[in-house]
Design an enzyme around this catalytic site. Structure first.
Site, PDB file in Angstrom:
ATOM      1  CB  THR A  18     -15.411 -36.303  -6.820  1.00 49.14           C
ATOM      2  OG1 THR A  18     -16.726 -36.905  -6.513  1.00 49.14           O
ATOM      3  CG2 THR A  18     -15.364 -36.004  -8.468  1.00 49.14           C
ATOM      4  CB  ILE A  20     -14.233 -43.972 -10.499  1.00 42.37           C
ATOM      5  CG1 ILE A  20     -15.882 -44.560 -10.817  1.00 42.37           C
ATOM      6  CG2 ILE A  20     -13.332 -44.991 -11.200  1.00 42.37           C
ATOM      7  CD1 ILE A  20     -16.439 -44.382 -12.291  1.00 42.37           C
ATOM      8  N   GLY A  21     -12.319 -41.661  -9.514  1.00 46.14           N
ATOM      9  CA  GLY A  21     -10.726 -41.249  -9.483  1.00 46.14           C
ATOM     10  C   GLY A  21     -10.286 -41.159  -7.956  1.00 46.14           C
ATOM     11  CB  SER A 143     -17.831 -45.467 -21.148  1.00 48.34           C
ATOM     12  OG  SER A 143     -19.114 -45.645 -21.146  1.00 48.34           O
ATOM     13  CE1 TYR A 170     -18.953 -39.671 -20.835  1.00 50.54           C
ATOM     14  CE2 TYR A 170     -20.281 -41.672 -21.305  1.00 50.54           C
ATOM     15  CZ  TYR A 170     -19.204 -40.965 -20.598  1.00 50.54           C
ATOM     16  OH  TYR A 170     -18.716 -41.818 -19.755  1.00 50.54           O
TER      17      TYR A 170
HETATM   18  N1  NAP Z   1     -20.034 -43.274 -13.588  1.00 51.31           N
HETATM   19  C1  NAP Z   1     -20.289 -43.888 -14.572  1.00 51.31           C
HETATM   20  O1  NAP Z   1     -21.187 -44.776 -14.407  1.00 51.31           O
HETATM   21  C2  NAP Z   1     -19.389 -44.056 -15.664  1.00 51.31           C
HETATM   22  C3  NAP Z   1     -19.542 -45.070 -16.642  1.00 51.31           C
HETATM   23  C4  NAP Z   1     -18.754 -45.240 -17.681  1.00 51.31           C
HETATM   24  C5  NAP Z   1     -17.527 -44.391 -17.660  1.00 51.31           C
HETATM   25  N2  NAP Z   1     -17.233 -43.543 -16.580  1.00 51.31           N
HETATM   26  C6  NAP Z   1     -16.132 -42.777 -16.670  1.00 51.31           C
HETATM   27  O2  NAP Z   1     -15.313 -42.888 -15.436  1.00 51.31           O
HETATM   28  C7  NAP Z   1     -14.481 -41.496 -15.255  1.00 51.31           C
HETATM   29  C8  NAP Z   1     -14.587 -40.978 -13.915  1.00 51.31           C
HETATM   30  O3  NAP Z   1     -16.218 -40.703 -13.829  1.00 51.31           O
HETATM   31  P1  NAP Z   1     -16.873 -40.595 -12.457  1.00 51.31           P
HETATM   32  O4  NAP Z   1     -18.049 -41.452 -12.743  1.00 51.31           O
HETATM   33  O5  NAP Z   1     -16.067 -40.867 -11.272  1.00 51.31           O
HETATM   34  O6  NAP Z   1     -17.400 -39.073 -12.518  1.00 51.31           O
HETATM   35  P2  NAP Z   1     -17.278 -37.882 -11.536  1.00 51.31           P
HETATM   36  O7  NAP Z   1     -17.469 -38.363 -10.140  1.00 51.31           O
HETATM   37  O8  NAP Z   1     -18.191 -36.642 -12.295  1.00 51.31           O
HETATM   38  O9  NAP Z   1     -15.698 -37.463 -11.592  1.00 51.31           O
HETATM   39  C9  NAP Z   1     -15.099 -36.991 -12.911  1.00 51.31           C
HETATM   40  C10 NAP Z   1     -13.867 -36.187 -12.482  1.00 51.31           C
HETATM   41  O10 NAP Z   1     -13.342 -35.565 -13.832  1.00 51.31           O
HETATM   42  C11 NAP Z   1     -12.973 -34.321 -13.378  1.00 51.31           C
HETATM   43  N3  NAP Z   1     -13.070 -33.358 -14.524  1.00 51.31           N
HETATM   44  C12 NAP Z   1     -14.016 -33.132 -15.144  1.00 51.31           C
HETATM   45  N4  NAP Z   1     -13.861 -32.087 -16.262  1.00 51.31           N
HETATM   46  C13 NAP Z   1     -12.444 -31.823 -15.951  1.00 51.31           C
HETATM   47  C14 NAP Z   1     -11.598 -31.156 -16.814  1.00 51.31           C
HETATM   48  N5  NAP Z   1     -11.822 -30.076 -17.696  1.00 51.31           N
HETATM   49  N6  NAP Z   1     -10.360 -31.219 -16.322  1.00 51.31           N
HETATM   50  C15 NAP Z   1      -9.807 -32.035 -15.237  1.00 51.31           C
HETATM   51  N7  NAP Z   1     -10.651 -32.681 -14.609  1.00 51.31           N
HETATM   52  C16 NAP Z   1     -12.071 -32.615 -14.891  1.00 51.31           C
HETATM   53  C17 NAP Z   1     -13.915 -34.087 -12.251  1.00 51.31           C
HETATM   54  O11 NAP Z   1     -13.437 -32.624 -11.697  1.00 51.31           O
HETATM   55  P3  NAP Z   1     -14.546 -31.627 -10.790  1.00 51.31           P
HETATM   56  O12 NAP Z   1     -15.193 -32.432  -9.623  1.00 51.31           O
HETATM   57  O13 NAP Z   1     -13.755 -30.353 -10.607  1.00 51.31           O
HETATM   58  O14 NAP Z   1     -15.700 -31.469 -11.949  1.00 51.31           O
HETATM   59  C18 NAP Z   1     -13.937 -35.010 -11.345  1.00 51.31           C
HETATM   60  O15 NAP Z   1     -12.890 -35.042 -10.429  1.00 51.31           O
HETATM   61  C19 NAP Z   1     -14.814 -40.572 -16.487  1.00 51.31           C
HETATM   62  O16 NAP Z   1     -14.075 -40.830 -17.503  1.00 51.31           O
HETATM   63  C20 NAP Z   1     -16.266 -41.121 -16.973  1.00 51.31           C
HETATM   64  O17 NAP Z   1     -16.572 -40.914 -18.301  1.00 51.31           O
HETATM   65  C21 NAP Z   1     -17.994 -43.430 -15.789  1.00 51.31           C
END
Ligand code: NAP
Length: 281
Positions: A18, A20-21, A143, A170
């Site tokens: 889901t 960004i990944g 982040s 965090y």
């Molecule tokens: N969105 C923002 O504004 C923002 C800002 C700064 C940094 N970031 C960073 O960007 C990265 C991606 O985040 P995102 O925004 O795309 O969030 P997201 O949509 O919540 O995606 C996070 C991903 O990490 C996985 N994950 C969580 N816990 C895990 C675990 N124990 N083992 C393996 N995978 C796990 C989730 O899997 P599940 O779906 O199974 O939970 C999901 O695939 C993160 O490192 C976040 O800190 C995001």
């Protein structure tokens, strides 16, 4: 902008089911990469693999089960990858969680454990495969929240989350990403480079723990996940930054890090992380 050709290069993206990944993995697959989605949920991970295959018509997209909250699982996942005997050209440490309280299987604060310690071990264990590639990159999704951390209180990391919303923890975990990237750059062979980044403030599932009536209000002006993947893809493929290992990027440009992100703290975090992961290394 000159980009590295990723066709047939092996790319592992964590947390790729889901957000960004998922976009990062999809775009790497579109560019011809052999992409492995390392996700904790088999159902969600396999659904994402099917979606990417259908979307970009690529057959070289695979699933790898990885739960970063359990160091034994991280070791198993890395062994599963290594057993393929293939080189690894790109590792994107993208998975992360926010706004959670609790502890990992080995008793670490949940955000520190999932966002830093799990990826620390995963990266260490995959180094032999990264070393087999003619050149390889590691991308650590940190982040700008790391700028809010005032340091790392190591005495808090083997406890449950102390703050009510988990935001403080965090920020510390994201500072750890920046520090890990700095120290890793010093230890890698010359043909393996590493970068950290802030993806922007992105409307993804990271906000899933904010209660429903408030969540749409909080996220309404945020950028899309496609925007969010741009800096990860830049760090993964841009040829101009090839030699700038260890640096931090925002909006596809190098950016300053927190002044508490010193070389001394990076070394201390590295040594402690190594000690905590000793049993699994
Ligand atoms: N969105 C923002 O504004 C923002 C800002 C700064 C940094 N970031 C960073 O960007 C990265 C991606 O985040 P995102 O925004 O795309 O969030 P997201 O949509 O919540 O995606 C996070 C991903 O990490 C996985 N994950 C969580 N816990 C895990 C675990 N124990 N083992 C393996 N995978 C796990 C989730 O899997 P599940 O779906 O199974 O939970 C999901 O695939 C993160 O490192 C976040 O800190 C995001």
């Amino acid at each position: 902008m000159r980009e590295e050709d990723v066709s047939d290069r092996v790319c592992v993206v964590t947390g790729a089911n889901t957000g960004i990944g998922l976009v990062t993995a999809r775009e790497l697959a579109r560019a011809g990469g052999h992409v492995i989605l390392a996700c904790r949920s088999e159902d969600k991970g396999r659904a994402a693999v099917a979606e990417i295959r259908e979307n970009v018509g690529s057959k070289t997209v695979e699933f790898l089960q990885l739960d970063l909250s359990d160091l034994a699982n991280v070791k198993r996942a890395s062994e599963e990858f290594l057993s393929k005997g293939i080189p690894l050209h790109l590792l994107v440490n993208n998975a992360g969680l926010a706004g959670t309280r609790g502890q990992t299987t080995q008793g670490f604060e949940i955000q520190f454990g999932v966002n830093h310690l799990g990826p620390f071990l995963f990266t260490q264990l995959l180094l032999p495969a990264l070393g087999k590639a003619d050149s390889a990159r590691i991308v650590n999704v940190a982040s700008r929240g790391h700028l809010r951390a005032t340091g790392i209180d190591f005495s808090l990391l083997k406890n449950s989350t102390k703050s009510i919303l988990g935001f403080r923890e965090y920020c510390v975990s994201k500072l750890a990403n920046v520090l890990f990237n700095m120290e890793l750059a010093k230890r890698l062979p010359e043909d393996v480079t590493t970068y950290s980044l802030h993806p922007g403030v992105i409307k993804s599932e990271i906000w899933r723990r904010i209660p429903w009536p408030i969540r749409p209000l909080v996220t309404r002006n945020m950028l899309t996940v496609e925007e969010g993947a741009k800096t990860s893809l830049y760090c993964a493929t841009n040829l101009a930054i090839g030699a700038d290992s260890g640096r931090y990027y925002v909006d596809c440009q190098e950016a300053p890090t927190n002044k508490v992100a010193t070389e001394e703290l990076a070394l201390e975090l590295w040594n402690r992380s190594e000690e905590w992961c000793q049993e699994y290394l």
